[in-house]
Write an enzyme that holds these catalytic residues in place. Sequence first.
Site, PDB file in Angstrom:
ATOM      1  N   SER A 120      18.092  -2.086  10.050  1.00  0.00           N
ATOM      2  CA  SER A 120      17.738  -2.782  11.206  1.00  0.00           C
ATOM      3  C   SER A 120      18.637  -3.799  11.952  1.00  0.00           C
ATOM      4  O   SER A 120      18.423  -4.342  12.935  1.00  0.00           O
ATOM      5  CB  SER A 120      16.431  -3.673  10.927  1.00  0.00           C
ATOM      6  OG  SER A 120      17.042  -4.331   9.531  1.00  0.00           O
ATOM      7  N   HIS A 141      15.424   3.589  13.385  1.00  0.00           N
ATOM      8  CA  HIS A 141      14.920   2.354  12.734  1.00  0.00           C
ATOM      9  C   HIS A 141      13.304   2.531  12.860  1.00  0.00           C
ATOM     10  O   HIS A 141      12.710   2.248  14.032  1.00  0.00           O
ATOM     11  CB  HIS A 141      15.440   1.134  13.582  1.00  0.00           C
ATOM     12  CG  HIS A 141      14.853  -0.268  12.930  1.00  0.00           C
ATOM     13  ND1 HIS A 141      14.651  -1.026  13.687  1.00  0.00           N
ATOM     14  CD2 HIS A 141      14.787  -0.491  11.559  1.00  0.00           C
ATOM     15  CE1 HIS A 141      13.971  -2.159  12.586  1.00  0.00           C
ATOM     16  NE2 HIS A 141      14.073  -1.898  11.600  1.00  0.00           N
ATOM     17  N   GLU A 153      12.990   2.779  16.474  1.00  0.00           N
ATOM     18  CA  GLU A 153      14.154   2.512  17.683  1.00  0.00           C
ATOM     19  C   GLU A 153      15.378   3.480  17.338  1.00  0.00           C
ATOM     20  O   GLU A 153      15.753   3.349  16.383  1.00  0.00           O
ATOM     21  CB  GLU A 153      14.693   0.841  17.398  1.00  0.00           C
ATOM     22  CG  GLU A 153      13.379  -0.121  17.747  1.00  0.00           C
ATOM     23  CD  GLU A 153      14.060  -1.576  17.345  1.00  0.00           C
ATOM     24  OE1 GLU A 153      13.673  -2.467  18.280  1.00  0.00           O
ATOM     25  OE2 GLU A 153      14.354  -1.820  16.525  1.00  0.00           O
ATOM     26  N   ASN A 192      13.214  -6.881  16.539  1.00  0.00           N
ATOM     27  CA  ASN A 192      13.470  -7.779  15.478  1.00  0.00           C
ATOM     28  C   ASN A 192      13.799  -8.931  15.989  1.00  0.00           C
ATOM     29  O   ASN A 192      13.655 -10.203  15.623  1.00  0.00           O
ATOM     30  CB  ASN A 192      14.507  -7.228  14.581  1.00  0.00           C
ATOM     31  CG  ASN A 192      13.952  -6.497  13.417  1.00  0.00           C
ATOM     32  OD1 ASN A 192      12.773  -6.702  13.011  1.00  0.00           O
ATOM     33  ND2 ASN A 192      14.990  -5.843  12.660  1.00  0.00           N
TER      34      ASN A 192
END
Length: 292
Positions: A120, A141, A153, A192
């Site tokens: 991440s 991800h 992602e 994130n």
Amino acid sequence: MQINKILVVGAGAMGSQIGMVCALAGYQVTIQDVAADMLAAARSQLTDRMDSSVVKGRRSRQDAEAALARLTFTTSLEAGAADVDFVIEAATEKLEVKRSIFAALGRAAPEHAILATNSSTLGSSKVAEETGRPQQVCNMHFFNPALVMKCVEVVRHGKTSPDTVDTTMKLARSLGKSPVLIDREIPGFVANRLMGAIRDEALRLYADGIASVSDIDTAAKTALGHPMGPFELMDLVGLDVSYLIRQATFEETQDPADLPHPALKELYEQGNYGRKTAHGWYRYDQSGTRIQ
Ligand code: CAA
């Protein structure tokens, strides 16, 4: 490119569920971990999850058993990588560990195989050159819990080829996920960064004595409609993961604002990682139910 066989490196919460997602979609999957006890725990947790999904009527017993039968477990990276088409690395968020895994994958995986990292924070450019095939390396991800969350992602680095991006996006769709393409590496990617903004504010509110952990979580759920509050989410993801992500981000940006919050650091240093250690922002019993 036809994908039949997938290797998932790392049998933690993310790796094991990513492996299960792939097996449920019909792929042959090997989950590799250096720790045999992690593999045994992953096998048993996934079997329990499949059992409970059958009991809830989410899938037939036959489908659950067929998916579990498509999973193989090994401690050998070389054996796991020998005849795969696609690798998803979900080992610990430490660059040196990932570098040596990608170097080994570059040697052991067939030439056509795509090597993706579930990281991440660490953009795949940091490990791509180790493989000898940087054009076939990208981030893929997933989000925790990977069996449930739809977002994936897909992050390209400067040398990722269009074919690699295309195949990875197609693979994510075939897993029932909704991939988003991120065209440039940036710490935290997109999701994130959004989540981090909320988490940082929550940590500030708590550390400044404005409201309790549970009241901040309640506000996130009842005012904003989030399924979990930021502290509950940190406990789910793992405070070790949250801490290491933050530390890695700081190492990349050198911006003191990116350092882990002292309250998070304290819990991390105490070994209180959230649900996985039964103690984080909250306490949990052995079945994972919150008791405080
Ligand atoms: N693993 C697998 N499945 C799980 C699970 C887990 N840990 N926890 C819950 N589930 C499943 C349940 O089995 C249930 O499945 P069915 O619908 O088939 O019955 C479903 O999820 C809903 O569970 P519950 O009814 O028990 O509870 P809920 O409605 O509160 O949902 C949740 C639980 C899905 C975790 C939900 O609270 C949620 O979406 N939370 C937010 C999660 C989130 O934001 N994740 C992103 C984390 S950030 C990240 O992962 C990025 C990173 O880089 C670290």
